[in-house]
Design a protein around this motif. Sequence first.
Motif, PDB file in Angstrom:
ATOM      1  N   VAL A  13      18.329  -9.782  15.377  1.00 16.30           N
ATOM      2  CA  VAL A  13      18.446 -10.711  14.220  1.00 16.30           C
ATOM      3  C   VAL A  13      17.075 -10.743  13.829  1.00 16.30           C
ATOM      4  N   PHE A  14      17.169 -10.957  12.242  1.00 20.43           N
ATOM      5  CA  PHE A  14      15.423 -10.613  11.661  1.00 20.43           C
ATOM      6  C   PHE A  14      15.403 -12.209  11.067  1.00 20.43           C
ATOM      7  N   VAL A  15      14.114 -12.543  10.687  1.00 24.01           N
ATOM      8  CA  VAL A  15      13.831 -14.200  10.116  1.00 24.01           C
ATOM      9  C   VAL A  15      13.234 -13.794   9.370  1.00 24.01           C
ATOM     10  N   GLU A  16      12.758 -14.961   7.929  1.00 20.22           N
ATOM     11  CA  GLU A  16      11.711 -14.506   7.174  1.00 20.22           C
ATOM     12  C   GLU A  16      10.945 -15.622   6.695  1.00 20.22           C
ATOM     13  N   SER A  17       9.920 -15.155   6.385  1.00 18.51           N
ATOM     14  CA  SER A  17       8.253 -15.220   6.428  1.00 18.51           C
ATOM     15  C   SER A  17       8.696 -16.139   5.426  1.00 18.51           C
ATOM     16  N   SER A  18      10.006 -16.850   4.578  1.00 16.66           N
ATOM     17  CA  SER A  18       9.961 -17.780   3.557  1.00 16.66           C
ATOM     18  C   SER A  18      10.910 -18.124   3.264  1.00 16.66           C
ATOM     19  N   VAL A  19      11.297 -18.752   4.250  1.00 22.91           N
ATOM     20  CA  VAL A  19      12.340 -18.915   4.642  1.00 22.91           C
ATOM     21  C   VAL A  19      12.826 -19.731   6.300  1.00 22.91           C
ATOM     22  N   SER A  20      13.598 -20.949   6.173  1.00 27.37           N
ATOM     23  CA  SER A  20      13.997 -21.354   7.528  1.00 27.37           C
ATOM     24  C   SER A  20      14.365 -21.040   8.474  1.00 27.37           C
ATOM     25  N   LYS A  21      13.939 -21.195   9.789  1.00 19.49           N
ATOM     26  CA  LYS A  21      14.837 -20.261  11.013  1.00 19.49           C
ATOM     27  C   LYS A  21      16.052 -20.221  11.753  1.00 19.49           C
ATOM     28  N   LYS A  22      16.470 -21.499  10.911  1.00 16.03           N
ATOM     29  CA  LYS A  22      17.536 -22.660  12.088  1.00 16.03           C
ATOM     30  C   LYS A  22      18.690 -21.796  11.643  1.00 16.03           C
ATOM     31  N   ASN A  23      19.501 -21.161  11.081  1.00 12.92           N
ATOM     32  CA  ASN A  23      20.565 -19.930  10.709  1.00 12.92           C
ATOM     33  C   ASN A  23      20.553 -18.954  11.465  1.00 12.92           C
ATOM     34  N   ILE A  24      19.401 -18.027  11.695  1.00 16.93           N
ATOM     35  CA  ILE A  24      19.046 -17.553  12.883  1.00 16.93           C
ATOM     36  C   ILE A  24      19.530 -17.728  14.198  1.00 16.93           C
ATOM     37  N   THR A  25      18.630 -19.458  14.292  1.00 14.92           N
ATOM     38  CA  THR A  25      18.789 -19.277  16.089  1.00 14.92           C
ATOM     39  C   THR A  25      19.605 -19.755  15.942  1.00 14.92           C
ATOM     40  N   ALA A  26      21.030 -20.584  15.111  1.00 17.15           N
ATOM     41  CA  ALA A  26      21.923 -20.695  15.242  1.00 17.15           C
ATOM     42  C   ALA A  26      22.963 -19.586  15.831  1.00 17.15           C
ATOM     43  N   LEU A  27      23.014 -18.454  14.783  1.00 17.13           N
ATOM     44  CA  LEU A  27      23.306 -17.403  15.464  1.00 17.13           C
ATOM     45  C   LEU A  27      22.848 -16.674  16.885  1.00 17.13           C
ATOM     46  N   ILE A  28      21.777 -16.838  16.967  1.00 15.34           N
ATOM     47  CA  ILE A  28      21.481 -16.814  18.875  1.00 15.34           C
ATOM     48  C   ILE A  28      22.505 -17.596  19.635  1.00 15.34           C
ATOM     49  N   ASP A  29      22.545 -18.555  19.301  1.00 16.87           N
ATOM     50  CA  ASP A  29      22.996 -19.705  19.890  1.00 16.87           C
ATOM     51  C   ASP A  29      24.241 -19.797  20.377  1.00 16.87           C
ATOM     52  N   GLY A  30      24.807 -18.885  19.394  1.00 15.41           N
ATOM     53  CA  GLY A  30      25.789 -18.253  19.483  1.00 15.41           C
ATOM     54  C   GLY A  30      26.817 -17.465  20.015  1.00 15.41           C
ATOM     55  N   ALA A  31      25.710 -16.393  19.116  1.00 19.34           N
ATOM     56  CA  ALA A  31      25.862 -15.121  20.554  1.00 19.34           C
ATOM     57  C   ALA A  31      26.052 -15.317  22.404  1.00 19.34           C
ATOM     58  N   LYS A  32      24.811 -16.528  22.467  1.00 16.00           N
ATOM     59  CA  LYS A  32      24.700 -16.611  23.779  1.00 16.00           C
ATOM     60  C   LYS A  32      25.658 -17.763  24.620  1.00 16.00           C
ATOM     61  N   ALA A  33      26.515 -18.243  23.591  1.00 15.61           N
ATOM     62  CA  ALA A  33      27.542 -19.313  24.114  1.00 15.61           C
ATOM     63  C   ALA A  33      29.374 -18.223  24.499  1.00 15.61           C
ATOM     64  N   GLN A  34      28.888 -16.773  23.760  1.00 17.20           N
ATOM     65  CA  GLN A  34      29.806 -15.480  24.046  1.00 17.20           C
ATOM     66  C   GLN A  34      29.343 -14.678  24.662  1.00 17.20           C
ATOM     67  N   GLY A  35      28.497 -14.844  25.991  1.00 18.04           N
ATOM     68  CA  GLY A  35      27.593 -14.167  26.571  1.00 18.04           C
ATOM     69  C   GLY A  35      26.847 -13.113  26.210  1.00 18.04           C
ATOM     70  N   HIS A  36      26.543 -12.677  24.501  1.00 17.29           N
ATOM     71  CA  HIS A  36      26.114 -11.562  24.065  1.00 17.29           C
ATOM     72  C   HIS A  36      24.230 -12.279  23.753  1.00 17.29           C
ATOM     73  N   ASP A  37      23.355 -11.726  24.824  1.00 19.24           N
ATOM     74  CA  ASP A  37      21.841 -11.815  24.116  1.00 19.24           C
ATOM     75  C   ASP A  37      21.358 -10.981  23.529  1.00 19.24           C
ATOM     76  N   ILE A  38      20.529 -11.756  22.266  1.00 23.21           N
ATOM     77  CA  ILE A  38      20.297 -11.468  21.029  1.00 23.21           C
ATOM     78  C   ILE A  38      19.170 -11.459  20.866  1.00 23.21           C
ATOM     79  N   ILE A  39      17.853 -10.930  20.622  1.00 24.79           N
ATOM     80  CA  ILE A  39      16.957 -11.044  20.297  1.00 24.79           C
ATOM     81  C   ILE A  39      15.901 -10.797  18.850  1.00 24.79           C
ATOM     82  N   ILE A  40      14.962 -11.882  18.493  1.00 22.90           N
ATOM     83  CA  ILE A  40      14.835 -11.926  17.351  1.00 22.90           C
ATOM     84  C   ILE A  40      14.171 -10.870  16.805  1.00 22.90           C
TER      85      ILE A  40
END
Length: 331
Positions: free
Chosen positions: A255-282
Amino acid sequence: MRRLLAFTLLLSLLVGCQSKEGTSPDSTTDQKQPEIELKYPIPVAATVGMVADLVKNVGREYVNVTQIMGSGVDPHMHKASRDDVQTIMNADLVFYSGLMLEGKMADTLIKVSRNKPVFAVTELIDEKTLLEPEDFNGHYDPHVWMDVAAWSQCVDAVKDALSQVDPKHADVYQKNAAEYKKELEQLHQYGLKTMQSIPEASRTLITSHDAFNYFGRAYGLDVQGVQGISTESEAGLKRINQLVDMLVKKNIKAVFVESSVSKKNITALIDGAKAQGHDIIIGGELFSDAMGEAGTYEGTYTGMLDHNFTTVARALGGTAPEKGMQGKLTR
């Protein structure tokens, strides 16, 4: 052909008249731009980097462009500061993107348009090119620069505006515009080539907010943003859970973050996927509503899109040179 009239357009931004039925993005009347006595290079104010870069490439030595919103600034949320107002007042011409991108600056631009020429670069874009998402209340998506071919139409708006104000150098502006459009065509072709190199099953782009809809349409990706088109909207838990399920089901790896937008929502996606056993990178940081740092290759429109094309392609399994189309990428 639609002609820009800043007061009418900006008033329409305030009252929400940019709808698909019965009105065009830039309303037309017979109001004339204020006349000015030129000095060279012409002092120009431009709201965002993408607009400033257009004016620099068309005006070249005959303009001195001051950019109001710098790298990393979110134009959806930006309110004109005292320094911004001073920059605008010191300019002879003002260029902005339009299509409600700079909505919070509307009052300032309305007042300025009574005393000096104010132009929206999106004025000549064919309405058929514009996207009108269902959740944007009848307004057009302003992130047109994500489709290089569509943004190229803005070159003519800048050329026409400069020629109108400075007819003595109209031939020069015409020549510069033609040369710049050739550069943009090469960039567009690079985008098509790199995105097509991504395996079809991996052509899903998930970012912080819906700034990449034109990008997805032009270059063949399924684009999903956590937030809506404007960063004023908050991402709900339901939306995050929907995207987490998509990430897991489609086995999306980045998944991708943006230079002008907070990263918190992308972090929430990564954490949510990890909780289901799926690893994601930025997969990288993309430029959405703002370009890179001034003085860098990524601080130009060509460099901004070259970076995005190259970063997305490499992160999603496609093929692209590490340093981009021109070998100039620094990040």
